[in-house]
Design an enzyme around this catalytic site. Structure first.
Site, mmCIF file in Angstrom:
data_model
loop_
_atom_site.group_PDB
_atom_site.id
_atom_site.type_symbol
_atom_site.label_atom_id
_atom_site.label_comp_id
_atom_site.label_asym_id
_atom_site.label_seq_id
_atom_site.Cartn_x
_atom_site.Cartn_y
_atom_site.Cartn_z
ATOM 1 N N SER A 298 0.856 -1.273 0.001
ATOM 2 C CA SER A 298 -0.079 -0.307 -0.047
ATOM 3 C C SER A 298 0.849 1.327 0.170
ATOM 4 C CB SER A 298 -1.009 -0.090 1.205
ATOM 5 O OG SER A 298 -1.625 1.197 1.234
ATOM 6 N N LYS B 162 -4.418 -6.762 3.194
ATOM 7 C CA LYS B 162 -4.317 -5.657 2.455
ATOM 8 C C LYS B 162 -5.713 -5.462 1.919
ATOM 9 C CE LYS B 162 -2.857 -2.455 -0.568
ATOM 10 N NZ LYS B 162 -3.310 -2.443 -1.730
ATOM 11 N N HIS C 48 -7.559 -3.427 4.568
ATOM 12 C CA HIS C 48 -6.611 -2.195 4.720
ATOM 13 C C HIS C 48 -7.446 -1.490 3.654
ATOM 14 C CE1 HIS C 48 -4.190 0.622 2.641
ATOM 15 N NE2 HIS C 48 -3.600 0.774 3.743
ATOM 16 N N ASN C 49 -7.592 -1.938 2.377
ATOM 17 C CA ASN C 49 -8.328 -0.868 1.674
ATOM 18 C C ASN C 49 -9.843 -0.679 1.599
ATOM 19 O OD1 ASN C 49 -5.882 -1.111 0.044
ATOM 20 N ND2 ASN C 49 -6.847 -1.566 -1.928
ATOM 21 N N GLU D 257 -9.912 2.004 4.163
ATOM 22 C CA GLU D 257 -9.452 3.280 3.308
ATOM 23 C C GLU D 257 -10.809 3.757 2.685
ATOM 24 O OE1 GLU D 257 -6.302 2.573 0.610
ATOM 25 O OE2 GLU D 257 -7.297 3.394 -0.950
HETATM 26 P P1 NDP Z 1 -0.720 -2.053 -14.224
HETATM 27 O O1 NDP Z 1 -1.970 -2.801 -13.040
HETATM 28 O O2 NDP Z 1 -1.393 -1.061 -14.908
HETATM 29 O O3 NDP Z 1 -0.183 -3.451 -14.958
HETATM 30 C C1 NDP Z 1 0.565 -2.869 -15.979
HETATM 31 C C2 NDP Z 1 1.775 -3.987 -16.200
HETATM 32 O O4 NDP Z 1 1.134 -5.283 -16.195
HETATM 33 C C3 NDP Z 1 2.732 -3.849 -17.303
HETATM 34 O O5 NDP Z 1 3.848 -4.098 -16.825
HETATM 35 C C4 NDP Z 1 2.230 -4.887 -18.237
HETATM 36 O O6 NDP Z 1 3.113 -5.144 -19.141
HETATM 37 C C5 NDP Z 1 2.003 -5.917 -17.357
HETATM 38 N N1 NDP Z 1 1.193 -6.897 -18.056
HETATM 39 C C6 NDP Z 1 -0.237 -6.990 -18.211
HETATM 40 N N2 NDP Z 1 -0.563 -8.317 -18.728
HETATM 41 C C7 NDP Z 1 0.489 -8.779 -18.812
HETATM 42 C C8 NDP Z 1 0.743 -10.359 -19.207
HETATM 43 N N3 NDP Z 1 -0.408 -11.138 -19.373
HETATM 44 N N4 NDP Z 1 1.921 -10.796 -19.176
HETATM 45 C C9 NDP Z 1 3.042 -10.021 -18.620
HETATM 46 N N5 NDP Z 1 2.782 -8.658 -18.271
HETATM 47 C C10 NDP Z 1 1.643 -8.089 -18.243
HETATM 48 O O7 NDP Z 1 0.162 -1.695 -13.293
HETATM 49 P P2 NDP Z 1 0.489 -0.753 -11.986
HETATM 50 O O8 NDP Z 1 1.929 -0.513 -11.935
HETATM 51 O O9 NDP Z 1 -0.445 0.328 -11.687
HETATM 52 O O10 NDP Z 1 -0.070 -1.959 -10.769
HETATM 53 C C11 NDP Z 1 0.810 -3.155 -10.636
HETATM 54 C C12 NDP Z 1 0.181 -4.100 -9.635
HETATM 55 O O11 NDP Z 1 0.057 -3.360 -8.485
HETATM 56 C C13 NDP Z 1 -1.305 -4.354 -9.636
HETATM 57 O O12 NDP Z 1 -1.882 -5.574 -9.357
HETATM 58 C C14 NDP Z 1 -1.953 -3.254 -8.890
HETATM 59 O O13 NDP Z 1 -3.370 -3.616 -8.730
HETATM 60 C C15 NDP Z 1 -1.161 -3.277 -7.725
HETATM 61 N N6 NDP Z 1 -1.025 -2.127 -7.137
HETATM 62 C C16 NDP Z 1 -1.308 -0.761 -7.482
HETATM 63 C C17 NDP Z 1 -1.332 0.432 -7.030
HETATM 64 C C18 NDP Z 1 -1.519 1.467 -7.467
HETATM 65 O O14 NDP Z 1 -1.553 2.672 -6.736
HETATM 66 N N7 NDP Z 1 -1.344 1.722 -8.935
HETATM 67 C C19 NDP Z 1 -1.178 0.197 -5.255
HETATM 68 C C20 NDP Z 1 -0.855 -0.956 -4.954
HETATM 69 C C21 NDP Z 1 -0.981 -2.009 -5.736
HETATM 70 P P3 NDP Z 1 3.304 -4.488 -20.706
HETATM 71 O O15 NDP Z 1 4.030 -3.130 -20.278
HETATM 72 O O16 NDP Z 1 3.950 -5.200 -21.386
HETATM 73 O O17 NDP Z 1 1.781 -4.113 -21.134
#
Ligand code: NDP
Length: 475
Positions: free
Chosen positions: A128, A182, A185-186, A189
């Site tokens: 988080s 987590k 937690h959300n 939130e």
């Molecule tokens: P996203 O959830 O937008 O995911 C994008 C990433 O996933 C890219 O690197 C993409 O690769 C990859 N991806 C998607 N599909 C595939 C696949 N089939 N195979 C391999 N790679 C894949 O990114 P975030 O950084 O926002 O979040 C990452 C994780 O963290 C998520 O699970 C999210 O829920 C969690 N999270 C996010 C928070 C936030 O504030 N954003 C906070 C806490 C947790 P490519 O570049 O090749 O498309």
């Protein structure tokens, strides 16, 4: 050099985590499905530390020291399964996969179990703090085999937020427990934000303050027991002016709240566990109502009635709202901790609620002064029947109760929706009631379905022969 830790999935969260590891002196292997994101990270931030970039998953895994430790930061759901499958195909026994995404805890339980059968250690880590936290120190909730934490723990603790020298990261428990915690937690939130929203709404609509004045009130509240990240940023958002119109930004934002699903997951899980998390549920439903734009449009003009009760004194009522907010927040947290206790019992996780309060003090969105009180409460009595009943919180809520009632009744008379405040107060009244109408519910259930009831003066289950002579038999 071989890397100590790998990160695959280099969107905003993964890149920032990788940079955070690098800034703490770890050699970081980085990988992304499409190489362009890897290149972008290296171009923009390669100087943060030592990165080892790979285009293929094979090279990526080969660039890590054993046992290999890889953090996955990709989209939750099927993408996570796909990446786990690729990694597992090229990893060796004893290697560790850490899923830092927002996975549903039941998926984590499934993944941990199937990887264990393949000799791999799987850690489901709730993270988080958003992108800022990922870069500068998030709160981390890793669940998985205790053995995995021996090598993964120090790495994660090094990049987590710290409060008073204590890392905001600790081993939560087995398999899905980290992601479960987590999730709650959300959910908390969501409840926190809903209650803040109701307080804001009352200050504006019951007291007629403008957003700047409300921002000032929140700034003051942030000096006291309510001190928290969310209260602090509430003041900032409210004080912000839209560059285009010069109006308060909050007045030009569409009033339909979106959600990505963790609040909904929390409520679904609470329904299954039979735990009344009314604060979180009201928050999820309030977002749904706000998003029902067609219905809301069609409902404009519904009568509000003829009653009114404008508060007489702005200062007194502002203080009432502060008290109601605090008491409702205590209820929401108490309910969330009940859900954690219920999940712990259901899945044999042996969770320690005081530890959670400790690691939520920094890094995460619900970080707050208040969490020190929660930690103290569980330190004092690990067997607390409800957080609300810890001496400090009991006092706080009891002292607030008149204010709380005034706020809810005033809001009701004025027609201002306060689902969070009102349901928290009803929950409090339900909890403390000598007798609940559930006795009647049991009577009705026995009448139409012979579902039986217990008696206050005898052991066993009883049934009244409603359609016969209405005598009572032991069931
Ligand atoms: P996203 O959830 O937008 O995911 C994008 C990433 O996933 C890219 O690197 C993409 O690769 C990859 N991806 C998607 N599909 C595939 C696949 N089939 N195979 C391999 N790679 C894949 O990114 P975030 O950084 O926002 O979040 C990452 C994780 O963290 C998520 O699970 C999210 O829920 C969690 N999270 C996010 C928070 C936030 O504030 N954003 C906070 C806490 C947790 P490519 O570049 O090749 O498309």
């Amino acid at each position: 050099p071989l890397a100590q830790i790998g990160v695959t999935g280099l969107a905003v969260m993964g890149s920032n985590l990788a940079r955070n590891f690098a800034r703490h002196g770890h050699v970081v292997a980085v990988h992304n499905r499409s190489y362009s994101k890897t290149q972008t990270l290296l171009d923009a931030h390669g100087s943060d530390g030592t990165f080892v970039a790979s285009e293929s998953i094979e090279d990526f895994v080969a660039s890590l020291e054993k046992p290999r430790k890889v953090v996955i930061m990709v989209k939750a759901g099927d993408p996570t399964d796909a990446v786990i499958e690729e990694l597992a195909g090229v990893m060796d026994e004893g290697d560790i996969i850490i899923d830092g995404g927002n996975a549903l805890y039941t998926d984590t339980i499934r993944r941990e179990s199937s990887l264990k059968d393949r000799g791999l250690l799987f850690v489901g880590a709730g993270i988080s703090g958003g992108e800022e936290g990922a870069l500068n120190g998030p709160s981390i909730m890793p669940g998985g085999p205790a053995k995995s934490y021996e090598s993964v723990g120090p790495l994660l603790e090094s990049i987590s937020a710290h409060v008073d020298g204590t890392p905001c990261c600790t081993h939560i428990g087995p398999d899905g427990s980290g992601h479960f915690v987590k999730m709650v937690h959300n959910g908390i939130e969501y409840a926190d934000m809903q209650l803040i929203g109701e307080a804001y709404n009352l200050l504006r609509d019951a007291l007629g303050m403008d957003p700047d004045a409300v921002a000032d009130v929140f700034r003051q509240w942030n000096e006291g027991d309510l001190e928290s990240y969310l209260v602090e940023i509430t003041a900032q958002v409210l004080a912000h002016k839209d560059a285009k119109t010069g109006k308060p930004l909050v007045d030009v934002i569409v009033d339909a709240a979106e959600q990505k699903g963790t609040g909904r997951w929390t409520v679904k899980s609470a329904l299954d566990l039979g735990v009344p998390v009314t604060g979180i549920a009201e928050a999820v439903f309030a977002r749904a109502l706000s998003g029902a734009r067609g219905q809301r449009e069609a409902s404009k003009g519904l009568a509000s009635g003829t009653l009114s009760a404008k508060p007489e004194d702005i200062e007194t009522f502002t203080e009432d709202i502060r008290s109601a907010l605090y008491a409702s927040k205590v209820v929401a947290y108490s309910q969330g901790f009940d859900q954690i206790a219920a999940g712990s019992a259901e899945y044999d996780w042996n969770l320690h609620p005081g530890d959670l309060a400790t690691i939520w003090r920094g890094g995460c969105i619900i970080r707050a002064r208040f969490l020190n009180r929660i930690k103290d409460a569980y330190d004092e009595n690990p067997e607390l029947p409800a957080l609300l009943l810890a001496p400090y919180f009991r006092d706080a809520v009891e002292n607030a109760v008149d204010s709380w009632r005034r706020v809810v009744s005033t809001a009701t008379l004025l027609g201002i929706p306060v689902p969070g405040f009102a349901s928290a107060l009803s929950y409090y009244d339900g909890l403390r009631a000598e007798r609940l109408p559930a006795a009647l519910t049991q009577g009705l259930r026995d009448f139409f379905g012979a579902h039986t009831y217990e008696r206050i003066d005898a052991d066993g289950k009883f049934h009244t022969l409603w359609s016969e002579d209405r005598s009572e038999i032991e069931a």
